[in-house]
Write a protein that holds these residues in place. Sequence first.
Motif, PDB file in Angstrom:
ATOM      1  N   ARG A  33      21.429  80.663  64.868  1.00 47.43           N
ATOM      2  CA  ARG A  33      22.587  81.561  64.771  1.00 47.43           C
ATOM      3  C   ARG A  33      23.521  81.097  63.655  1.00 47.43           C
ATOM      4  NH1 ARG A  33      25.850  82.450  69.613  1.00 47.43           N
ATOM      5  NH2 ARG A  33      26.492  84.260  68.408  1.00 47.43           N
ATOM      6  N   GLN A  38      29.239  81.497  65.653  1.00 44.78           N
ATOM      7  CA  GLN A  38      29.433  80.574  66.771  1.00 44.78           C
ATOM      8  C   GLN A  38      30.878  80.083  66.825  1.00 44.78           C
ATOM      9  OE1 GLN A  38      26.209  77.868  65.651  1.00 44.78           O
ATOM     10  NE2 GLN A  38      25.115  78.437  67.500  1.00 44.78           N
ATOM     11  N   GLU A  41      33.019  82.793  68.363  1.00 45.20           N
ATOM     12  CA  GLU A  41      32.867  82.820  69.824  1.00 45.20           C
ATOM     13  C   GLU A  41      33.699  81.722  70.478  1.00 45.20           C
ATOM     14  OE1 GLU A  41      28.869  82.695  71.164  1.00 45.20           O
ATOM     15  OE2 GLU A  41      28.329  84.649  70.321  1.00 45.20           O
ATOM     16  N   ALA A 181      26.942  75.535  69.102  1.00 42.29           N
ATOM     17  CA  ALA A 181      26.847  76.184  70.413  1.00 42.29           C
ATOM     18  C   ALA A 181      27.793  75.532  71.425  1.00 42.29           C
ATOM     19  CB  ALA A 181      25.412  76.132  70.925  1.00 42.29           C
TER      20      ALA A 181
END
Length: 301
Positions: A33, A38, A41, A181
């Motif tokens: 990704r 990320q 998010e 992440a």
Amino acid sequence: ALVANPYGRKPLRLIVILDASGSMAEASGAAGRVKFEQAVEAVGSLRQHLTAADSLSVITFSDDANCVYDSGSGPPDFGALGEALSKVRPGGSTDVSKALNLAVSQVVPAGRDGLVLVVSDLRTKPFDPQAMAEAFRRRGLSLAVVAIASAGETAPAEAPPLEALARLLKGPLVAGQENLAGLAKVFAGLLRRTRGDALRRGQFPAAVVRPLLGLAVGPLPEVQAYLLAAPQGGAEVVAQVAGEHDPLLAVRQVGLGRSVTLVMPAGAGQNPAWVQSGELARVIGRAVRWSLRPALDGRFD
């Protein structure tokens, strides 16, 4: 009568500086990704850690810096924030000094802690860490840095300016974040560290400030640990930690219901002056007596 309230005690002005340079368009982690997605998010995850008393602004930077979102003195609108960040396309060089200067120029309302949270790799264009640290101190801002790493990257021979700035301001630097992440958890940890623990420890004088529960106004034994708390609506603070003006003991009556809250741990050898003097037993006894239903009162069963 009292609720644990470490956040509301001193609201936070959070300024997030987000790297939007070309390196943030790279993929990271097993899922491949994009790093910037990320990071966005993770910024959205701040919703769980900010209250209506906090405010938030987000600055993105590459060749230049732009404040893409600012809640002003009000609470963050994460819908508007997400829409603003969705329009950012990472690309260009990494000039964090422009973003830092923009952060320093922002107003931190009185009574709020100011935290600048930087998400970037450490390979930024040079700037003067000492001068920037002085600007941060003048504005009463603290700093936390999340350093993004790239696969196969080697450590530089000397400390990059962003790392040097974090050291000068004694701010946490979380290094080696190659897979973003887990960035949301890193953000949560940094905000908890900035807020401080809910349980305060030290040596604090205490006093009764309102003659309720049969307690006379005057000094109480020294407190060595207490929970940061705030009164519920309609509660009356009976005792507080002197100097800090933090509530220690409060009562609240709603209709026929009564409650008493003492935000002071008393087990495992904590607050020995209260236990050994008998003051703890005296206060709890009076609290129980006040809370009990009146005898032969037909309104209760």
